[in-house]
Design a protein around this motif. Sequence first.
Motif, PDB file in Angstrom:
ATOM      1  N   SER A 191       0.849  -1.186   0.000  1.00 35.34           N
ATOM      2  CA  SER A 191       0.000   0.000   0.000  1.00 35.34           C
ATOM      3  C   SER A 191       0.885   1.236   0.000  1.00 35.34           C
ATOM      4  N   GLY A 192       0.259   2.413   0.170  1.00 41.98           N
ATOM      5  CA  GLY A 192       1.033   3.640   0.267  1.00 41.98           C
ATOM      6  C   GLY A 192       2.001   3.618   1.430  1.00 41.98           C
ATOM      7  N   HIS A 193       1.552   3.116   2.581  1.00 39.39           N
ATOM      8  CA  HIS A 193       2.447   2.989   3.735  1.00 39.39           C
ATOM      9  C   HIS A 193       3.603   2.054   3.393  1.00 39.39           C
ATOM     10  N   GLY A 194       3.302   0.984   2.654  1.00 39.09           N
ATOM     11  CA  GLY A 194       4.346   0.063   2.235  1.00 39.09           C
ATOM     12  C   GLY A 194       5.404   0.720   1.357  1.00 39.09           C
ATOM     13  N   LYS A 195       4.986   1.681   0.524  1.00 37.25           N
ATOM     14  CA  LYS A 195       5.946   2.402  -0.319  1.00 37.25           C
ATOM     15  C   LYS A 195       6.961   3.168   0.529  1.00 37.25           C
ATOM     16  N   VAL A 196       6.445   3.862   1.556  1.00 39.12           N
ATOM     17  CA  VAL A 196       7.340   4.653   2.409  1.00 39.12           C
ATOM     18  C   VAL A 196       8.305   3.741   3.164  1.00 39.12           C
ATOM     19  N   VAL A 197       7.782   2.651   3.701  1.00 41.73           N
ATOM     20  CA  VAL A 197       8.624   1.709   4.435  1.00 41.73           C
ATOM     21  C   VAL A 197       9.677   1.099   3.517  1.00 41.73           C
ATOM     22  N   THR A 198       9.287   0.797   2.287  1.00 43.11           N
ATOM     23  CA  THR A 198      10.235   0.229   1.333  1.00 43.11           C
ATOM     24  C   THR A 198      11.430   1.150   1.124  1.00 43.11           C
ATOM     25  N   GLU A 199      11.160   2.435   0.944  1.00 40.88           N
ATOM     26  CA  GLU A 199      12.262   3.365   0.698  1.00 40.88           C
ATOM     27  C   GLU A 199      13.154   3.524   1.924  1.00 40.88           C
ATOM     28  N   ILE A 200      12.599   3.375   3.121  1.00 44.19           N
ATOM     29  CA  ILE A 200      13.445   3.367   4.319  1.00 44.19           C
ATOM     30  C   ILE A 200      14.356   2.147   4.308  1.00 44.19           C
ATOM     31  N   ALA A 201      13.777   0.983   3.999  1.00 42.33           N
ATOM     32  CA  ALA A 201      14.579  -0.246   3.941  1.00 42.33           C
ATOM     33  C   ALA A 201      15.676  -0.125   2.888  1.00 42.33           C
ATOM     34  N   GLU A 202      15.338   0.452   1.741  1.00 42.94           N
ATOM     35  CA  GLU A 202      16.351   0.655   0.696  1.00 42.94           C
ATOM     36  C   GLU A 202      17.471   1.568   1.179  1.00 42.94           C
ATOM     37  N   SER A 203      17.101   2.641   1.876  1.00 43.64           N
ATOM     38  CA  SER A 203      18.117   3.580   2.357  1.00 43.64           C
ATOM     39  C   SER A 203      19.041   2.938   3.383  1.00 43.64           C
ATOM     40  N   ILE A 254       1.493  -1.988   7.240  1.00 42.30           N
ATOM     41  CA  ILE A 254       0.063  -1.661   7.213  1.00 42.30           C
ATOM     42  C   ILE A 254      -0.189  -0.619   8.291  1.00 42.30           C
ATOM     43  N   GLY A 255      -0.846   0.476   7.920  1.00 43.99           N
ATOM     44  CA  GLY A 255      -1.044   1.570   8.853  1.00 43.99           C
ATOM     45  C   GLY A 255      -2.090   1.322   9.922  1.00 43.99           C
ATOM     46  N   ASN A 256      -3.060   0.434   9.656  1.00 46.51           N
ATOM     47  CA  ASN A 256      -4.143   0.184  10.592  1.00 46.51           C
ATOM     48  C   ASN A 256      -3.622  -0.589  11.810  1.00 46.51           C
ATOM     49  N   ASN A 257      -3.788  -0.008  12.988  1.00 48.13           N
ATOM     50  CA  ASN A 257      -3.216  -0.606  14.198  1.00 48.13           C
ATOM     51  C   ASN A 257      -3.814  -1.968  14.540  1.00 48.13           C
ATOM     52  N   ARG A 258      -5.131  -2.099  14.375  1.00 49.61           N
ATOM     53  CA  ARG A 258      -5.774  -3.372  14.718  1.00 49.61           C
ATOM     54  C   ARG A 258      -5.345  -4.493  13.770  1.00 49.61           C
ATOM     55  N   ILE A 259      -5.201  -4.161  12.500  1.00 49.84           N
ATOM     56  CA  ILE A 259      -4.758  -5.180  11.539  1.00 49.84           C
ATOM     57  C   ILE A 259      -3.330  -5.607  11.841  1.00 49.84           C
ATOM     58  N   ILE A 302       9.499   3.226  23.079  1.00 51.79           N
ATOM     59  CA  ILE A 302       8.538   2.930  22.022  1.00 51.79           C
ATOM     60  C   ILE A 302       8.317   1.423  21.993  1.00 51.79           C
ATOM     61  N   GLY A 303       7.057   1.000  21.973  1.00 49.77           N
ATOM     62  CA  GLY A 303       6.739  -0.424  21.978  1.00 49.77           C
ATOM     63  C   GLY A 303       6.961  -1.095  20.637  1.00 49.77           C
ATOM     64  N   THR A 304       6.408  -2.292  20.493  1.00 47.17           N
ATOM     65  CA  THR A 304       6.568  -3.060  19.269  1.00 47.17           C
ATOM     66  C   THR A 304       5.520  -2.659  18.229  1.00 47.17           C
ATOM     67  N   HIS A 305       5.914  -2.738  16.957  1.00 43.22           N
ATOM     68  CA  HIS A 305       5.009  -2.530  15.817  1.00 43.22           C
ATOM     69  C   HIS A 305       4.304  -1.176  15.861  1.00 43.22           C
ATOM     70  N   CYS A 306       5.065  -0.160  16.249  1.00 43.71           N
ATOM     71  CA  CYS A 306       4.567   1.214  16.245  1.00 43.71           C
ATOM     72  C   CYS A 306       4.976   1.922  14.958  1.00 43.71           C
ATOM     73  N   ILE A 307       4.293   3.030  14.668  1.00 46.01           N
ATOM     74  CA  ILE A 307       4.643   3.898  13.550  1.00 46.01           C
ATOM     75  C   ILE A 307       4.883   5.292  14.108  1.00 46.01           C
ATOM     76  N   ILE A 308       6.105   5.783  13.938  1.00 54.14           N
ATOM     77  CA  ILE A 308       6.426   7.172  14.267  1.00 54.14           C
ATOM     78  C   ILE A 308       6.639   7.858  12.926  1.00 54.14           C
ATOM     79  N   ASN A 309       5.649   8.608  12.500  1.00 52.05           N
ATOM     80  CA  ASN A 309       5.598   9.057  11.113  1.00 52.05           C
ATOM     81  C   ASN A 309       6.435  10.317  10.885  1.00 52.05           C
ATOM     82  N   THR A 310       6.453  10.759   9.640  1.00 44.95           N
ATOM     83  CA  THR A 310       7.333  11.811   9.157  1.00 44.95           C
ATOM     84  C   THR A 310       7.243  13.075  10.015  1.00 44.95           C
TER      85      THR A 310
END
Length: 202
Positions: free
Chosen positions: A12-24, A62-67, A114-122
């Motif tokens: 997804s869109g969130h996956g795109k951002v994460v991908t570029e972090i992994a690439e960097s 995935i950005g949705n916390n419950r998922i 910061i706990g596990t599986h968190c998102i600290i965004n831009t």
Amino acid sequence: MSERKLYLYGASGHGKVVTEIAESLGLSIGGFVDANPVIRELLEYPVSTDLPLGEQVLFISIGNNRIRKKLVSELVNEQFATLIHPDAIVSRRSIIGNGTVIMGGAALNADVKIGTHCIINTNASVDHDCQLDDFVHISPNVALAGDVSVGEGTHIGIGACVIQGVRIGKWCTVGAGAVIIGDVPDGATVVGNPGRIIKTNE
């Protein structure tokens, strides 16, 4: 022994951002996993509906916390990566859990936990002594003052501000641009300036 590849769960869109972090970070990306069979490729990486056989490292993009929480409960034997953008400012005295992503421009100051599986965004700012539990999502340009705590699964919307010492409960939603000046109970949705509770989930 060959390098273990990173697979991103969520194309997804969130996956795109994460991908570029992994690439960097120079990580070897094997591709994406996504439940939607229509998606076959994202950012030139293959997308599959199933995890490959063998050993790999996962990141739930995935950005949705419950998922995210549901997937983690199902993927009990998997190893999860932690991804920190090279342009993030992270105190050496902070603690960051597995499966968490820290995006570009974010700042984490001394004694942040910061706990596990968190998102600290831009460009989010998390000041000294804050504590964020598992599966929290802090949106872009959020500012948490010192000694703020955020309970499991809470989502703080883009541009929201939280003053020092505030306690925000589990599975809350803080609206975009909200200004939080008092404690927030579990399950509450808070909007506005100053923040006001508009509903509470059971």
